[in-house]
Design an enzyme around this catalytic site. Structure first.
Site, PDB file in Angstrom:
ATOM      1  N   GLU A 156      -3.675   6.316  -9.177  1.00 39.49           N
ATOM      2  CA  GLU A 156      -3.546   7.627  -8.291  1.00 39.49           C
ATOM      3  C   GLU A 156      -2.591   8.385  -8.945  1.00 39.49           C
ATOM      4  OE1 GLU A 156      -4.365   4.439  -7.346  1.00 39.49           O
ATOM      5  OE2 GLU A 156      -3.850   4.682  -5.196  1.00 39.49           O
ATOM      6  N   ASN A 157      -1.406   7.977  -9.565  1.00 44.92           N
ATOM      7  CA  ASN A 157      -0.352   8.683  -9.896  1.00 44.92           C
ATOM      8  C   ASN A 157      -0.518   9.593 -11.504  1.00 44.92           C
ATOM      9  OD1 ASN A 157      -0.284   6.064 -11.103  1.00 44.92           O
ATOM     10  ND2 ASN A 157       1.801   6.363 -11.804  1.00 44.92           N
TER      11      ASN A 157
END
Lengths: 236, 214
Positions: free
Chosen positions: B49-50
């Site tokens: 997600e990052n």
């Protein structure tokens, strides 16, 4: 000639007033603008609302800013950290406010602010406690929540390479929220590990165009939160 | 005689159901083990997600880049073909339906596909949602890997979740130590029993009606 270079981190943050809303780039320790955060601690602005994915690590950087009592409210997606007790202790003592926002919604609210979009609809959090009090609407048979843009007075950002126009590149997953925050803040302050002359970044490789950046300060060899924590350091 | 699946076998069983070429997001815990059990001849591309596609295994001390982390804030590496992007692009991949499979751990899953995996709702708990609510709404196939019961023997597959929901009606398939279970419009359906496990045991340890394998 436009030159957004600022001589020191202290001068870069000197006009952040009490009560300001400040976005802080970084995801955990990755991409965290530690030197700018420490300059903000030295500067001493209080009653801040801070927007970051987390609440800092150890007792350095963002955690130290919170621990120093300068933050009234945190807006984040994941306020817990295996490496910090600073926020949990203040939160449980009722001494800091918290707004929890799903991570994608947080990113999109920031992006929307930078793009001039006051609100948008998303299915994220439908049917959960985080939907309470939010306007909802059905599109094509599915329920969506309305989410508002999220703006800030200042953004504190770490980048890899900058030029005097504020064109930026980042390092790996250190990028995370930073390009969005550059767009969403009235005044964007960037610490760059490398500051190069105009024309020395390939225009095709620039991630954040300088139009979104107001001040650039060179911080060569920046410290990293994980290293500071491993060394048992704290900033106060 | 073996009884049920180990954590590694649960991860391997889940990997078996992920198609070649899938873009996959893995939650923290047992789901992370999926990377070790990619079936021969298949390639999965891992999303974090990052802001990365093409995430590789943990680095050696020499390889480590302090900015290169996964969503669990552990150091990772990049594989050839990896790409970095900012958070709005990353969650556009999730919320725009571009990630094919997400494998999550959980506290509870209900027979209607509701999942509760972010908060116990206890008064002193600090709510921390991360990207879980985005993933369960945006990714087409939500797979769950979990022990069938809690450490104290309470069912984790339940009629209705008692913990705060992460998302409503979103789970497709559950891989437990005892069985593979589908969430269907008619509730839980056993797809496959683990070695040495009979259906009666699964039924007894499930907190809602469940149908035997066809």
């Amino acid at each position: 000639m436009i030159n957004k270079q600022c001589p020191s981190v202290a001068e870069a943050v000197a006009d952040i007033p009490d009560g300001a809303t400040v976005m802080v780039g970084g995801f955990g320790a990755s991409g965290s603008p530690v030197e700018l955060l420490h300059a903000l601690i030295d500067h001493g602005a209080r009653d801040l609302t801070v927007i970051n994915n987390n609440t800092g690590n150890g007792e350095v950087g963002l955690a130290a800013l919170i621990g120093n009592g300068q933050v009234r409210k945190m807006i984040c997606s994941f306020p817990r950290s295996s490496q910090s007790k600073v926020f949990p202790e203040l939160y449980r003592a009722g001494r800091i406010e918290l707004e929890v926002v799903p991570q994608g919604t947080l990113a999109e609210r920031i992006r929307a602010a930078g793009a001039g979009i006051p609100a948008f609809y998303t299915p994220t959090a439908v049917g959960t406690v985080l939907a309470e009090g939010k306007e909802s609407r059905e599109f094509d048979g599915r329920e969506y929540l309305m989410e508002r843009w999220l703006k800030a007075d200042f953004a504190l950002i770490k980048c890899e390479t900058a030029d005097p126009l504020g064109n930026l590149t980042f390092n790996k997953t250190g990028r995370n929220f930073s390009p969005l925050m550059c767009m969403a803040a009235t005044t964007t302050i960037v610490q760059a590990t490398h500051l190069v002359a105009r024309g020395n970044i390939n225009p095709e490789h620039i991630v954040t165009p300088g139009i979104f950046v107001d001040r650039v300060v060179e911080v060569p060899d920046p410290v990293h939160e994980d290293i500071l924590i491993a060394e048992g350091r704290r900033y106060a | 005689m073996s009884h049920g699946w180990t954590r590694e076998q649960m991860a391997a069983r889940a990997a078996h159901d992920i198609p070649d070429g899938a873009y996959v997001n893995l939650g923290i815990g047992i789901p992370e083990l999926v990377t070790q059990f990619v079936p021969e001849g298949r390639e999965f591309i891992y999303h974090t997600e990052n802001g990365m596609l093409g995430m590789g295994p943990p680095p050696t001390e020499d390889e480590r880049d302090l900015d290169l982390m996964n969503a669990g804030k552990k150091y990772v590496t990049e594989l050839p073909g990896a790409v970095y992007f900012h958070h709005a692009d990353s969650f556009s991949m999730i919320r725009g339906g571009h990630i094919d499979v997400c494998v999550l751990g959980t506290m509870q899953v209900a027979e209607n596909g509701d999942i509760a995996n972010w908060s116990t709702g206890a008064p002193d708990a600090i709510p921390a949602v991360g990207g879980a609510m985005d993933l369960v709404q945006g990714v087409e196939k939500i797979y769950v890997i979990t022990q069938h019961t809690t450490k104290t023997g309470e069912p984790k597959l339940v009629g209705r979740c008692s913990y705060p929901l992460t998302g409503a009606g979103v789970v497709s398939r559950i891989f437990t130590d005892l069985a593979v279970v589908d969430v269907t419009p008619d509730g839980f359906q056993v797809v496959e029993l683990a070695p040495g496990v009979d259906f009666d045991e699964v039924q007894q340890k499930t907190g809602a009606p469940i149908r035997p394998p066809a």
